[in-house]
Design a protein around this motif. Structure first.
Motif: not given
Length: 336
Positions: A107-122
């Motif tokens: 968790x954390x405040x960086x979750x919003x940016x992580x949620x738009x990281x295409x490579x991470x999501x794939x």
């Protein structure tokens, strides 16, 4: 901006991996996915629970299960948390299966940016298809939702804040703690899970220990009586029947049926009686205002408390207090 740095081979729960002797032990691979701006507290607690389980069972050696905990990130290397502490991570390899038994999303405040990281999501979509259990830590749920792994409506039921120590998103971190402890209990037994709670999370033991179950409770009647004790001990909190069913390790439907057979009343009525007894004690022994008595006994507010008193005792809370005071004065005069 100055920062602290945590990198191998630092002996800490935040190191990139917990040491494992693969020749001697069966290993469970636990991944914790990090990103810039993650919360160190939630991720660190999960790692420490598994590390503590390793330490507690280490003397037994042999074929005991141990946990290989790894921090992961898209690029690998140092990842900076919201407190400007850098944590060393292993990189994600989208060409290979994750090979994890369990995956936590920090968790954390960086979750919003992580949620738009295409490579991470794939990578996350692929990893979830081969991982037995995937759990978010607080805001990490937003990353799972963005990946399409979890729907917004599938969020785990959050325990009430009154039943969980205060803190930033404490109730959601509480859920991830339960998930980690459930794995430890399954693999190593309830005694080890209890020892881990008492060592790592002593402030939360009243909430976590009953939910681990009791190795000595073998019959449904024992489990029901343990759940009834838990309801009495926690009646001042905003708890639910589903919470009590979890303590008894039963489905809610089975719990409702068995509780009525064993205790002679429904769980809801039992809880109400426990709250009523608590309120009566406050009214008789303290000068607290009725509203405070209601809150401290789990009744919500003074109006609801007054309504229940009139229905169950045929008096108002104020009248009950006055009658008890008069009876006490009369006994004192008689004894004198």
């Amino acid at each position: 901006m100055p920062y602290a740095q945590i990198e191998p081979p630092a002996a800490s729960v935040f190191s990139s991996a917990l040491s494992i002797n693969a020749l001697r032990c069966t290993s469970r691979r636990i991944g914790i996915l990090l990103y810039d701006g993650f919360s160190l507290l939630g991720a660190g607690l999960v790692a420490e629970l598994f590390q503590t389980a390793n330490e507690i069972t280490a003397p037994s050696g042999g074929g005991r299960i141990t946990y290989d905990v790894r921090f992961l990130s898209v690029e690998g290397g140092s990842v900076t948390c919201s407190a400007a502490v850098r944590v060393w991570t292993d990189s994600l390899d989208p060409r290979r299966p994750a090979g994890l038994d369990m995956l936590f999303i920090a968790g954390g405040e960086g979750a919003r940016s992580a949620a738009s990281d295409t490579r991470l999501l794939c990578w996350l979509r692929a990893a979830c298809s081969t991982t037995d259990s995937v759990r978010p830590i607080a805001e990490g749920r937003a990353v799972l939702v963005a990946a399409g792994v979890m729907k917004p409506a599938e969020a785990p039921r959050r325990p009430h804040l009154s039943a969980v120590p205060a803190g930033d998103d404490a109730e959601l971190r509480f859920e991830s703690m339960k998930g980690a402890l459930a794995v430890i209990r399954r693999d190593l037994g309830v005694d080890v899970a209890r020892a881990v709670v008492e060592r790592v999370l002593p402030a939360w033991s009243d909430q976590l220990l009953p939910r681990l179950g009791d190795a000595g409770l073998t019959s449904p009647a024992d489990k029901i009586r343990a759940a009834a004790r838990w309801l009495q001990q926690n009646c001042e909190h905003d708890i639910s029947i589903a919470d009590a069913a979890e303590v008894a390790t039963m489905s809610e439907r089975n719990f409702l049926r068995r509780f009525k057979l064993e205790m002679g009343v429904t769980p809801s009525d039992f809880l109400l009686r426990a709250r009523l007894e608590t309120a009566c004690g406050f009214l008789a022994e303290t000068e607290l205002p009725v509203d405070k008595v209601a809150r401290r006994s789990g009744m919500g507010n003074g109006d609801r408390l007054a309504k229940i008193f009139r229905k169950r005792l045929s008096v108002s809370p104020t009248e009950f207090r006055q009658r008890h005071r008069e009876q006490r004065e009369h006994r004192a005069a008689t004894d004198g």
